[in-house]
Design a protein around this motif. Structure first.
Motif, PDB file in Angstrom:
ATOM      1  N   SER A 148       0.786  -1.241   0.018  1.00 26.18           N
ATOM      2  CA  SER A 148      -0.290   0.352  -0.332  1.00 26.18           C
ATOM      3  C   SER A 148       1.170   1.579  -0.167  1.00 26.18           C
ATOM      4  CB  SER A 148      -0.793   0.049   1.209  1.00 26.18           C
ATOM      5  OG  SER A 148      -0.472   0.254   2.533  1.00 26.18           O
ATOM      6  N   GLY A 149       2.313   1.370   0.414  1.00 24.37           N
ATOM      7  CA  GLY A 149       2.960   2.089   0.101  1.00 24.37           C
ATOM      8  C   GLY A 149       3.515   3.156   1.331  1.00 24.37           C
ATOM      9  N   LYS A 150       3.336   1.805   2.537  1.00 27.94           N
ATOM     10  CA  LYS A 150       4.271   2.358   3.682  1.00 27.94           C
ATOM     11  C   LYS A 150       5.927   2.848   3.399  1.00 27.94           C
ATOM     12  CE  LYS A 150       2.259  -1.232   5.490  1.00 27.94           C
ATOM     13  NZ  LYS A 150       2.162  -2.233   4.681  1.00 27.94           N
ATOM     14  N   SER A 151       6.214   1.764   3.274  1.00 27.27           N
ATOM     15  CA  SER A 151       7.685   1.423   3.234  1.00 27.27           C
ATOM     16  C   SER A 151       8.319   3.239   2.567  1.00 27.27           C
ATOM     17  CB  SER A 151       7.949   0.559   3.160  1.00 27.27           C
ATOM     18  OG  SER A 151       7.824  -0.339   3.953  1.00 27.27           O
ATOM     19  N   VAL A 152       7.746   2.944   1.059  1.00 27.83           N
ATOM     20  CA  VAL A 152       7.689   3.352  -0.346  1.00 27.83           C
ATOM     21  C   VAL A 152       7.770   5.091   0.724  1.00 27.83           C
ATOM     22  CG1 VAL A 152       7.308   4.219  -2.482  1.00 27.83           C
ATOM     23  CG2 VAL A 152       7.444   1.831  -2.294  1.00 27.83           C
ATOM     24  N   THR A 153       6.534   5.335   1.229  1.00 30.95           N
ATOM     25  CA  THR A 153       7.107   6.864   2.379  1.00 30.95           C
ATOM     26  C   THR A 153       7.895   6.862   2.429  1.00 30.95           C
ATOM     27  OG1 THR A 153       4.089   7.041   1.328  1.00 30.95           O
ATOM     28  CG2 THR A 153       5.492   8.125   2.773  1.00 30.95           C
ATOM     29  N   ASN A 154       8.315   6.037   3.881  1.00 29.09           N
ATOM     30  CA  ASN A 154       9.484   6.375   4.511  1.00 29.09           C
ATOM     31  C   ASN A 154      10.500   6.661   4.377  1.00 29.09           C
ATOM     32  OD1 ASN A 154       7.612   6.151   7.246  1.00 29.09           O
ATOM     33  ND2 ASN A 154       7.656   4.585   6.682  1.00 29.09           N
ATOM     34  N   MET A 155      11.088   5.903   3.002  1.00 31.90           N
ATOM     35  CA  MET A 155      12.022   5.526   1.999  1.00 31.90           C
ATOM     36  C   MET A 155      11.627   6.966   1.364  1.00 31.90           C
ATOM     37  SD  MET A 155      12.549   1.751   1.086  1.00 31.90           S
ATOM     38  CE  MET A 155      14.026   2.605   0.498  1.00 31.90           C
ATOM     39  N   ALA A 156      11.094   7.715   1.103  1.00 30.02           N
ATOM     40  CA  ALA A 156      10.975   8.916   0.536  1.00 30.02           C
ATOM     41  C   ALA A 156      11.128  10.150   1.026  1.00 30.02           C
ATOM     42  CB  ALA A 156       9.233   9.301  -0.644  1.00 30.02           C
ATOM     43  N   ILE A 157      10.705   9.903   2.299  1.00 33.10           N
ATOM     44  CA  ILE A 157      10.954  10.757   3.369  1.00 33.10           C
ATOM     45  C   ILE A 157      12.427  10.829   3.624  1.00 33.10           C
ATOM     46  CG2 ILE A 157      10.618  11.260   5.901  1.00 33.10           C
ATOM     47  CD1 ILE A 157       7.824  10.288   5.685  1.00 33.10           C
ATOM     48  N   LEU A 158      13.022  10.051   3.799  1.00 30.97           N
ATOM     49  CA  LEU A 158      14.612   9.383   4.459  1.00 30.97           C
ATOM     50  C   LEU A 158      15.626   9.640   2.693  1.00 30.97           C
ATOM     51  CD1 LEU A 158      14.215   6.625   6.633  1.00 30.97           C
ATOM     52  CD2 LEU A 158      15.009   9.023   7.294  1.00 30.97           C
ATOM     53  N   GLY A 159      14.832  10.079   2.231  1.00 34.11           N
ATOM     54  CA  GLY A 159      15.275  10.305   0.653  1.00 34.11           C
ATOM     55  C   GLY A 159      16.534   8.868   0.302  1.00 34.11           C
ATOM     56  N   LEU A 160      15.980   7.889   0.389  1.00 34.47           N
ATOM     57  CA  LEU A 160      16.283   6.647  -0.139  1.00 34.47           C
ATOM     58  C   LEU A 160      16.152   6.072  -1.421  1.00 34.47           C
ATOM     59  CD1 LEU A 160      16.861   4.913   3.523  1.00 34.47           C
ATOM     60  CD2 LEU A 160      18.183   6.007   2.426  1.00 34.47           C
ATOM     61  N   HIS A 161      15.436   6.296  -1.931  1.00 36.12           N
ATOM     62  CA  HIS A 161      15.107   6.111  -3.713  1.00 36.12           C
ATOM     63  C   HIS A 161      16.097   6.435  -4.562  1.00 36.12           C
ATOM     64  CE1 HIS A 161      11.002   4.429  -2.783  1.00 36.12           C
ATOM     65  NE2 HIS A 161      10.800   5.538  -2.061  1.00 36.12           N
ATOM     66  N   ASP A 162      16.014   5.669  -5.258  1.00 37.90           N
ATOM     67  CA  ASP A 162      16.692   5.591  -6.746  1.00 37.90           C
ATOM     68  C   ASP A 162      16.493   7.083  -7.161  1.00 37.90           C
ATOM     69  OD1 ASP A 162      18.746   5.360  -8.511  1.00 37.90           O
ATOM     70  OD2 ASP A 162      19.261   2.899  -8.787  1.00 37.90           O
ATOM     71  N   PRO A 163      17.173   7.971  -7.927  1.00 39.85           N
ATOM     72  CA  PRO A 163      16.645   8.657  -8.508  1.00 39.85           C
ATOM     73  C   PRO A 163      16.801   8.700 -10.008  1.00 39.85           C
ATOM     74  CG  PRO A 163      18.431   9.656  -7.413  1.00 39.85           C
ATOM     75  CD  PRO A 163      18.324   7.985  -7.026  1.00 39.85           C
ATOM     76  N   ARG A 164      17.511   7.549  -9.987  1.00 39.40           N
ATOM     77  CA  ARG A 164      17.317   6.870 -11.951  1.00 39.40           C
ATOM     78  C   ARG A 164      16.303   6.859 -12.369  1.00 39.40           C
ATOM     79  NH1 ARG A 164      22.967   3.633 -11.258  1.00 39.40           N
ATOM     80  NH2 ARG A 164      21.499   2.887  -9.077  1.00 39.40           N
ATOM     81  N   ASN A 165      15.516   5.595 -11.083  1.00 36.43           N
ATOM     82  CA  ASN A 165      13.693   5.354 -12.167  1.00 36.43           C
ATOM     83  C   ASN A 165      12.963   5.314 -10.864  1.00 36.43           C
ATOM     84  OD1 ASN A 165      14.543   3.621  -9.371  1.00 36.43           O
ATOM     85  ND2 ASN A 165      13.860   1.798 -10.232  1.00 36.43           N
ATOM     86  N   THR A 166      13.420   6.297  -9.852  1.00 37.53           N
ATOM     87  CA  THR A 166      12.351   7.200  -9.002  1.00 37.53           C
ATOM     88  C   THR A 166      11.417   8.845  -9.289  1.00 37.53           C
ATOM     89  OG1 THR A 166      12.782   5.913  -7.518  1.00 37.53           O
ATOM     90  CG2 THR A 166      10.974   7.322  -6.249  1.00 37.53           C
ATOM     91  N   ALA A 167      10.409   8.894  -9.564  1.00 33.26           N
ATOM     92  CA  ALA A 167       9.864  10.376 -10.085  1.00 33.26           C
ATOM     93  C   ALA A 167       9.172  10.416  -8.683  1.00 33.26           C
ATOM     94  CB  ALA A 167       8.913  10.714 -11.196  1.00 33.26           C
ATOM     95  N   LEU A 168       9.966  11.550  -7.992  1.00 30.07           N
ATOM     96  CA  LEU A 168       9.570  12.554  -6.581  1.00 30.07           C
ATOM     97  C   LEU A 168       8.876  13.575  -6.807  1.00 30.07           C
ATOM     98  CD1 LEU A 168      12.304  11.525  -3.558  1.00 30.07           C
ATOM     99  CD2 LEU A 168       9.525  10.122  -4.336  1.00 30.07           C
ATOM    100  N   ASP A 169       7.648  13.660  -6.412  1.00 28.08           N
ATOM    101  CA  ASP A 169       6.819  14.954  -6.891  1.00 28.08           C
ATOM    102  C   ASP A 169       6.584  15.300  -4.853  1.00 28.08           C
ATOM    103  OD1 ASP A 169       6.213  17.104  -7.976  1.00 28.08           O
ATOM    104  OD2 ASP A 169       4.572  16.762  -9.158  1.00 28.08           O
ATOM    105  N   GLY A 170       5.831  16.691  -5.157  1.00 26.81           N
ATOM    106  CA  GLY A 170       5.110  17.115  -3.867  1.00 26.81           C
ATOM    107  C   GLY A 170       6.126  18.165  -2.851  1.00 26.81           C
ATOM    108  N   GLU A 171       5.592  17.607  -1.696  1.00 27.26           N
ATOM    109  CA  GLU A 171       6.310  18.642   0.086  1.00 27.26           C
ATOM    110  C   GLU A 171       6.761  18.235   0.422  1.00 27.26           C
ATOM    111  OE1 GLU A 171       6.455  23.124   0.427  1.00 27.26           O
ATOM    112  OE2 GLU A 171       4.052  21.824   1.845  1.00 27.26           O
ATOM    113  N   ILE A 172       8.218  17.508   1.081  1.00 28.84           N
ATOM    114  CA  ILE A 172       8.306  17.088   2.525  1.00 28.84           C
ATOM    115  C   ILE A 172       9.050  18.351   3.392  1.00 28.84           C
ATOM    116  CG2 ILE A 172       9.854  15.336   2.977  1.00 28.84           C
ATOM    117  CD1 ILE A 172       9.222  13.520   0.981  1.00 28.84           C
ATOM    118  N   LEU A 173       8.238  18.022   4.195  1.00 28.41           N
ATOM    119  CA  LEU A 173       8.966  19.228   5.128  1.00 28.41           C
ATOM    120  C   LEU A 173       9.716  18.421   6.599  1.00 28.41           C
ATOM    121  CD1 LEU A 173       7.390  22.799   4.838  1.00 28.41           C
ATOM    122  CD2 LEU A 173       8.751  21.990   3.361  1.00 28.41           C
ATOM    123  N   LEU A 174      10.894  18.794   6.898  1.00 32.55           N
ATOM    124  CA  LEU A 174      11.029  18.147   8.529  1.00 32.55           C
ATOM    125  C   LEU A 174      11.744  19.069   8.878  1.00 32.55           C
ATOM    126  CD1 LEU A 174      11.854  15.782   9.799  1.00 32.55           C
ATOM    127  CD2 LEU A 174      13.927  15.780   9.405  1.00 32.55           C
TER     128      LEU A 174
END
Length: 117
Positions: free
Chosen positions: A46-72
């Motif tokens: 359902s995207g739980k780990s994907v969400t957390n990995m996006a917050i941590l910046g752990l996705h590979d930018p070569r095959n991942t598109a991030l959009d929106g806003e994450i403010l810490l």
């Protein structure tokens, strides 16, 4: 009203695959106040780990598109450099992986982790 410690707005995490685009997270928003706990629950996939990995910046930018806003703590994470994210990981943000004893940490080299055992 105080500024949230973590604010996620309209987060989209899409992966490019051989079969096309996979929309793993598509429009998620939430706020988390300092000192509070947020539980993210859902079915497998359902995207739980994907969400957390996006917050941590752990996705590979070569095959991942991030959009929106994450403010810490008012710091934008989607546009943060790897160096900036490394300073935040373990200090202001972290993730407890589902089976921490059987998995390798992305924060340490494999050699250091194997040598530790």
């Amino acid at each position: 009203m105080s500024t949230p410690f973590l604010s996620v707005r309209d987060l989209k995490v899409h992966f490019s695959t051989e079969d096309g685009i996979v929309k793993a997270v598509d429009g998620l928003s939430f706020d988390l106040e300092k000192g509070k706990t947020l539980g993210i629950v859902g079915e497998s996939g359902s995207g739980k780990s994907v969400t957390n990995m996006a917050i941590l910046g752990l996705h590979d930018p070569r095959n991942t598109a991030l959009d929106g806003e994450i403010l810490l703590d008012d710091k934008e994470l989607i546009t943060a450099t790897e160096k900036e994210l490394e300073r935040l990981r373990g200090n202001k943000m972290s993730m407890i992986f589902q089976d921490a004893l059987a998995s390798l940490s992305p924060y340490h080299t494999i050699g250091a982790q194997i040598g530790e055992t």
